[in-house]
Design a protein around this motif. Structure first.
Motif, PDB file in Angstrom:
ATOM      1  N   MET A 506       0.842  -1.207   0.000  1.00 69.05           N
ATOM      2  CA  MET A 506       0.000   0.000   0.000  1.00 69.05           C
ATOM      3  C   MET A 506       0.870   1.248   0.000  1.00 69.05           C
ATOM      4  SD  MET A 506      -3.042  -1.056   2.676  1.00 69.05           S
ATOM      5  CE  MET A 506      -4.053  -2.514   2.410  1.00 69.05           C
ATOM      6  N   GLN A 507       1.806   1.306  -0.939  1.00 69.60           N
ATOM      7  CA  GLN A 507       2.717   2.448  -1.019  1.00 69.60           C
ATOM      8  C   GLN A 507       2.535   3.242  -2.309  1.00 69.60           C
ATOM      9  OE1 GLN A 507       4.717   3.131   1.776  1.00 69.60           O
ATOM     10  NE2 GLN A 507       3.343   1.508   2.471  1.00 69.60           N
ATOM     11  N   SER A 508       1.856   2.664  -3.285  1.00 62.75           N
ATOM     12  CA  SER A 508       1.679   3.338  -4.572  1.00 62.75           C
ATOM     13  C   SER A 508       0.240   3.166  -5.040  1.00 62.75           C
ATOM     14  CB  SER A 508       2.647   2.766  -5.609  1.00 62.75           C
ATOM     15  OG  SER A 508       2.407   1.384  -5.803  1.00 62.75           O
ATOM     16  N   GLY A 509      -0.115   3.876  -6.091  1.00 63.43           N
ATOM     17  CA  GLY A 509      -1.468   3.790  -6.616  1.00 63.43           C
ATOM     18  C   GLY A 509      -2.507   4.239  -5.610  1.00 63.43           C
ATOM     19  N   ASN A 510      -3.753   3.809  -5.827  1.00 66.36           N
ATOM     20  CA  ASN A 510      -4.836   4.188  -4.910  1.00 66.36           C
ATOM     21  C   ASN A 510      -4.564   3.814  -3.448  1.00 66.36           C
ATOM     22  OD1 ASN A 510      -6.180   5.139  -7.135  1.00 66.36           O
ATOM     23  ND2 ASN A 510      -7.771   3.569  -7.150  1.00 66.36           N
ATOM     24  N   PRO A 511      -4.079   2.575  -3.168  1.00 68.04           N
ATOM     25  CA  PRO A 511      -3.871   2.205  -1.761  1.00 68.04           C
ATOM     26  C   PRO A 511      -2.799   3.033  -1.060  1.00 68.04           C
ATOM     27  CG  PRO A 511      -3.943   0.263  -3.172  1.00 68.04           C
ATOM     28  CD  PRO A 511      -3.828   1.439  -4.071  1.00 68.04           C
ATOM     29  N   GLY A 512      -1.910   3.648  -1.837  1.00 64.04           N
ATOM     30  CA  GLY A 512      -0.860   4.459  -1.225  1.00 64.04           C
ATOM     31  C   GLY A 512      -1.107   5.947  -1.334  1.00 64.04           C
ATOM     32  N   SER A 513      -2.369   6.353  -1.609  1.00 68.44           N
ATOM     33  CA  SER A 513      -2.686   7.779  -1.741  1.00 68.44           C
ATOM     34  C   SER A 513      -2.202   8.570  -0.520  1.00 68.44           C
ATOM     35  CB  SER A 513      -4.202   7.971  -1.878  1.00 68.44           C
ATOM     36  OG  SER A 513      -4.689   7.421  -3.079  1.00 68.44           O
ATOM     37  N   ILE A 514      -1.470   9.633  -0.774  1.00 67.90           N
ATOM     38  CA  ILE A 514      -1.018  10.499   0.316  1.00 67.90           C
ATOM     39  C   ILE A 514      -2.246  11.136   0.967  1.00 67.90           C
ATOM     40  CG2 ILE A 514       0.325  12.532   0.939  1.00 67.90           C
ATOM     41  CD1 ILE A 514       2.154  11.913  -1.426  1.00 67.90           C
ATOM     42  N   SER A 515      -2.416  10.900   2.258  1.00 69.07           N
ATOM     43  CA  SER A 515      -3.586  11.401   2.989  1.00 69.07           C
ATOM     44  C   SER A 515      -3.131  12.305   4.122  1.00 69.07           C
ATOM     45  CB  SER A 515      -4.404  10.228   3.541  1.00 69.07           C
ATOM     46  OG  SER A 515      -4.779   9.348   2.492  1.00 69.07           O
ATOM     47  N   MET A 516      -3.963  13.274   4.447  1.00 69.45           N
ATOM     48  CA  MET A 516      -3.559  14.243   5.470  1.00 69.45           C
ATOM     49  C   MET A 516      -4.767  14.804   6.210  1.00 69.45           C
ATOM     50  SD  MET A 516      -2.353  17.108   2.659  1.00 69.45           S
ATOM     51  CE  MET A 516      -1.590  18.192   3.851  1.00 69.45           C
ATOM     52  N   VAL A 517      -4.488  15.252   7.421  1.00 68.76           N
ATOM     53  CA  VAL A 517      -5.466  15.970   8.241  1.00 68.76           C
ATOM     54  C   VAL A 517      -4.967  17.396   8.404  1.00 68.76           C
ATOM     55  CG1 VAL A 517      -6.476  16.200  10.534  1.00 68.76           C
ATOM     56  CG2 VAL A 517      -6.294  13.940   9.471  1.00 68.76           C
ATOM     57  N   VAL A 518      -5.857  18.361   8.163  1.00 67.86           N
ATOM     58  CA  VAL A 518      -5.509  19.777   8.288  1.00 67.86           C
ATOM     59  C   VAL A 518      -6.367  20.382   9.400  1.00 67.86           C
ATOM     60  CG1 VAL A 518      -5.318  21.981   7.100  1.00 67.86           C
ATOM     61  CG2 VAL A 518      -5.007  19.854   5.810  1.00 67.86           C
ATOM     62  N   ASN A 519      -5.728  21.083  10.317  1.00 65.74           N
ATOM     63  CA  ASN A 519      -6.417  21.696  11.459  1.00 65.74           C
ATOM     64  C   ASN A 519      -6.355  23.218  11.367  1.00 65.74           C
ATOM     65  OD1 ASN A 519      -7.105  19.342  13.320  1.00 65.74           O
ATOM     66  ND2 ASN A 519      -4.929  18.995  12.957  1.00 65.74           N
ATOM     67  N   TRP A 520      -7.515  23.856  11.253  1.00 64.71           N
ATOM     68  CA  TRP A 520      -7.627  25.295  11.380  1.00 64.71           C
ATOM     69  C   TRP A 520      -7.962  25.611  12.846  1.00 64.71           C
ATOM     70  CZ3 TRP A 520      -8.718  22.782   6.889  1.00 64.71           C
ATOM     71  CH2 TRP A 520      -8.231  23.338   5.702  1.00 64.71           C
ATOM     72  N   PRO A 521      -7.919  26.848  13.260  1.00 63.05           N
ATOM     73  CA  PRO A 521      -8.192  27.153  14.673  1.00 63.05           C
ATOM     74  C   PRO A 521      -9.542  26.660  15.174  1.00 63.05           C
ATOM     75  CG  PRO A 521      -7.167  29.046  13.618  1.00 63.05           C
ATOM     76  CD  PRO A 521      -7.435  28.048  12.524  1.00 63.05           C
ATOM     77  N   SER A 522     -10.545  26.593  14.310  1.00 64.29           N
ATOM     78  CA  SER A 522     -11.888  26.253  14.781  1.00 64.29           C
ATOM     79  C   SER A 522     -12.486  25.010  14.143  1.00 64.29           C
ATOM     80  CB  SER A 522     -12.841  27.437  14.550  1.00 64.29           C
ATOM     81  OG  SER A 522     -12.381  28.592  15.219  1.00 64.29           O
ATOM     82  N   PHE A 523     -11.791  24.365  13.236  1.00 64.63           N
ATOM     83  CA  PHE A 523     -12.324  23.141  12.627  1.00 64.63           C
ATOM     84  C   PHE A 523     -11.171  22.365  11.987  1.00 64.63           C
ATOM     85  CE2 PHE A 523     -12.204  26.096   9.127  1.00 64.63           C
ATOM     86  CZ  PHE A 523     -11.962  25.329   7.994  1.00 64.63           C
ATOM     87  N   SER A 524     -11.466  21.147  11.561  1.00 63.29           N
ATOM     88  CA  SER A 524     -10.445  20.293  10.955  1.00 63.29           C
ATOM     89  C   SER A 524     -11.030  19.568   9.752  1.00 63.29           C
ATOM     90  CB  SER A 524      -9.906  19.280  11.972  1.00 63.29           C
ATOM     91  OG  SER A 524     -10.962  18.440  12.429  1.00 63.29           O
ATOM     92  N   ALA A 525     -10.147  19.046   8.896  1.00 66.82           N
ATOM     93  CA  ALA A 525     -10.592  18.351   7.693  1.00 66.82           C
ATOM     94  C   ALA A 525      -9.609  17.233   7.362  1.00 66.82           C
ATOM     95  CB  ALA A 525     -10.705  19.321   6.517  1.00 66.82           C
ATOM     96  N   ALA A 526     -10.117  16.186   6.731  1.00 61.20           N
ATOM     97  CA  ALA A 526      -9.287  15.064   6.294  1.00 61.20           C
ATOM     98  C   ALA A 526      -9.426  14.886   4.787  1.00 61.20           C
ATOM     99  CB  ALA A 526      -9.690  13.782   7.015  1.00 61.20           C
ATOM    100  N   PHE A 527      -8.298  14.583   4.128  1.00 65.46           N
ATOM    101  CA  PHE A 527      -8.250  14.397   2.680  1.00 65.46           C
ATOM    102  C   PHE A 527      -7.554  13.065   2.428  1.00 65.46           C
ATOM    103  CE2 PHE A 527      -8.087  18.824   3.869  1.00 65.46           C
ATOM    104  CZ  PHE A 527      -9.121  19.389   3.137  1.00 65.46           C
ATOM    105  N   ILE A 528      -8.286  12.093   1.886  1.00 61.73           N
ATOM    106  CA  ILE A 528      -7.758  10.728   1.832  1.00 61.73           C
ATOM    107  C   ILE A 528      -7.696  10.173   0.408  1.00 61.73           C
ATOM    108  CG2 ILE A 528      -8.365  10.164   4.204  1.00 61.73           C
ATOM    109  CD1 ILE A 528     -10.892   8.826   3.216  1.00 61.73           C
ATOM    110  N   GLY A 529      -7.537  11.048  -0.589  1.00 61.11           N
ATOM    111  CA  GLY A 529      -7.266  10.614  -1.953  1.00 61.11           C
ATOM    112  C   GLY A 529      -8.240   9.579  -2.466  1.00 61.11           C
TER     113      GLY A 529
END
Length: 627
Positions: A506-529
């Protein structure tokens, strides 16, 4: 005279029926569709080494010239990038890489001239031109427009052999009738229709338009402009059915580029022949063909980058009718024998000014409306780029300066470039490419040289390495994205949560999509490719303590391959689904939508709502949309 009116009436009825059928997507049985392909198949197999020789000789050519040369010479567009393809379409030059009828005429004329230069008798010149044309068709493989031109050229050569010059319109009628008997389905083939209309325009309108233009300019320039104008006047209404826009600089682009395309066609055939005998000579010739190819590419890119390169136009049958009226009005102005300002001419000029002026105002108004519709307090935008992902994030530092990041770019540069223009963004602090699928990195060139830091997966193929090399130019810091990496974007902080390196598969292609959580002062979001259910479950069971988030970019455009466990862990207030209308994949699926509904998540979809804006006004989080 009566017979002409009857033929004209029948032709008009046929054209109207074709337009209606094509616009409604009517498909016909394909019983005879492969007749010509089967006829040329043995010869095409023999000619395959010639195509291979040209591709090999031009393989190392750089820049846009290297991309275009195979398309200009033999119709192979595999090397043409999405960005260059978009520029060619904006400049109305796509027909040059489709190996159209013009290529047939160039080959026939060049072969005939070569035999004449050698002092061959007339019968040998005609036979040589016909043979050269036959082999050229076999090399590029028979298509609708090229077969129309080939049949016309053969008819002209037969007329020469009999000592009679063939008139253009009867020859065109012969070619169209013969081909439709062999391939009836071509009656609704866009390539065939446009080829016939372009030829008809050249035969009927070039002379009167040239004479009209000679009143204002030198004869050679009048002729150079009359040729593309003649073809465009008849073709543009049909083109509207394919793309509801007007190419503002299309005439100028064709005047500048078409002569160079003829040179590439001739040199391209020489490359094919010499490549079989002595490859170093073919490579040398390919550089001579590269120069005009590069010129064509640069013309397309330069004109496509100008303001209002394309004007908005109504789509469908309404757009076709409006474009047809505009073309008729322009034809009236050009062919009117009476000089002065007759009543008919005044009406025609009024239609022209109204049509073009209305299109320009519509384009400006649409652009201004799109910019005005952007909320001032937006923090996340899911760009409407069709079937693909393109996300933009905004953070604001202590000094009030905005900082921007992109996550993927969609399938084409134009889509993401338009998104950045609409948001008023000229530079990205950070760009993340979650993985190398075309619907996520196809528009990568839109951010080339416009970002300070880039994160990508580890390249695992030559194409992926090529993209890495293209994007990681000087002054751009490129890194492989891994779980645990952190950073800031103004008042927002981000952390990558996947891939974690502990799952080799799970390092390349769809299973290895770079995913991240971003935190703003009042809310957060997740981006999972485009993580699938297995990868999502692996993420959930990793050592990271995944938080609940307020916003989730739903994985893989709302695919059914989604983990309910991860969805429940995130439990977002807002779910963003970046997806194209009528995408053919069934995205978003009922399963994914049902999971979001069960959590009470507000769902935004780019296919139904256009751009999705997540904003925070200091009190609450909200979702704004285009529609």
């Amino acid at each position: 005279m009566k017979s002409r009116w009857i033929i004209g009436f029948v032709a008009c009825v046929w054209v109207i029926m074709i337009i209606i059928q094509v616009s409604l997507g009517v498909e016909h049985p394909r019983a005879g569709q492969d007749a010509l392909s089967h006829l040329f198949e043995p010869l095409s197999r023999v000619m395959a080494p010639l195509r291979k020789a040209l591709l090999e000789a031009s393989a190392s050519l750089p820049s846009v010239g290297g991309q275009l040369l195979p398309g200009l010479a033999i119709g192979d567009t595999a090397r043409v990038s999405e960005e260059l393809d978009g520029a060619m379409k904006s400049a109305s030059l796509t027909h040059l890489v489709a190996v159209s009828g013009a290529n047939c005429h160039v080959v026939t004329a060049a072969t005939f001239a070569a035999f004449s230069w050698l002092g061959a008798p007339r019968w040998l010149r005609i036979a040589g031109a016909a043979t050269g044309l036959l082999f050229f068709v076999a090399v590029v493989t028979p298509g609708a427009s090229i077969m129309r031109a080939a049949v016309m050229s053969i008819a002209v050569l037969i007329g020469l052999a009999l000592g009679r010059l063939s008139a253009g319109l009867p020859v065109l009628a012969l070619a169209v009738g013969l081909l439709l008997v062999i391939e009836p389905t071509w009656a609704t083939n866009y390539g065939f229709i446009l080829s016939v209309l372009a030829t008809l325009g050249l035969l009927v309108l070039t002379t009167p338009i040239t004479r009209w233009l000679e009143r204002f300019m030198m004869p050679w320039l009048a002729l150079a402009l009359a040729v593309p104008i003649s073809a465009s006047l008849l073709c543009q209404p049909v083109i509207i059915l394919l793309s509801p826009t007007l190419p503002t600089y299309g005439i100028a682009a064709n005047v500048l580029a078409v002569p160079a395309a003829a040179v590439v066609t001739v040199i391209g055939l020489l490359i094919c022949l010499t490549g079989l005998i002595f490859m170093p000579c073919a490579i040398l010739l390919s550089w001579f063909a590269w120069l005009p190819s590069e010129w064509i590419g640069r013309v397309a890119q330069s004109l496509a980058a100008l303001p209002f390169a394309q004007l908005a136009w109504p789509p469908g049958l309404v757009g076709f009718a409006c474009a047809a009226i505009l073309s008729v009005a322009m034809i009236v102005v050009f062919v009117r024998k009476r000089r002065g300002t007759g009543q008919l001419t005044k009406v025609a000029v009024g239609f022209i000014v109204g049509g073009l002026g209305g299109s320009l105002l519509w384009t400006i108004g649409s652009t201004q409306h799109a910019v005005a519709a952007v909320p001032a307090d937006w923090r996340i935008v899911a760009c409407d780029v069709g079937q693909g992902d393109a996300i933009v994030l905004k953070g604001i530092d202590a000094q009030g300066q905005s900082h921007f990041a992109g996550i993927d770019t969609g399938r084409t540069p134009a889509g993401f470039r338009d998104c950045l223009v609409r948001l008023g963004i000229r530079h990205l602090d950070l760009q993340v490419f979650t993985h190398f699928d075309l619907d996520h990195v196809g528009g990568a060139s839109a951010v080339k040289g416009k970002t300070g830091e880039i994160f990508m997966q580890t390249p695992t193929s030559a194409d992926e390495q090529r993209l890495w090399d293209e994007m990681c130019v000087s002054q751009v810091h490129c890194r492989e994205g891994r779980a645990g990496m952190t950073g800031t974007l103004g008042d927002a902080s981000w952390q990558m949560i996947w891939p974690d390196g502990r799952t080799p598969d799970m390092q390349s292609g769809n299973p290895g999509s770079i995913s991240m959580v971003v935190n703003w002062p009042s809310f957060s979001a997740a981006f999972i490719g485009d993580l699938g259910a297995a990868a999502q479950d692996a993420l959930l069971s990793s050592s990271l303590d995944l938080p609940r988030v307020d916003v989730l970019k739903v994985a893989h455009h709302g695919s059914a391959d989604t983990s309910e466990n991860l969805m429940n862990r995130f439990a977002p207030q807002i779910g963003l689904i970046s997806v194209g209308a009528d995408n053919g994949y069934g995205h978003p699926t009922r399963k994914a939508l049902g999971m979001l509904e069960a959590l009470g998540t507000v769902v935004g979809r780019t296919d139904k709502q256009g751009f999705l804006f997540v904003s925070f006004d200091g009190v609450r989080l909200r979702l704004d949309t285009d529609r």
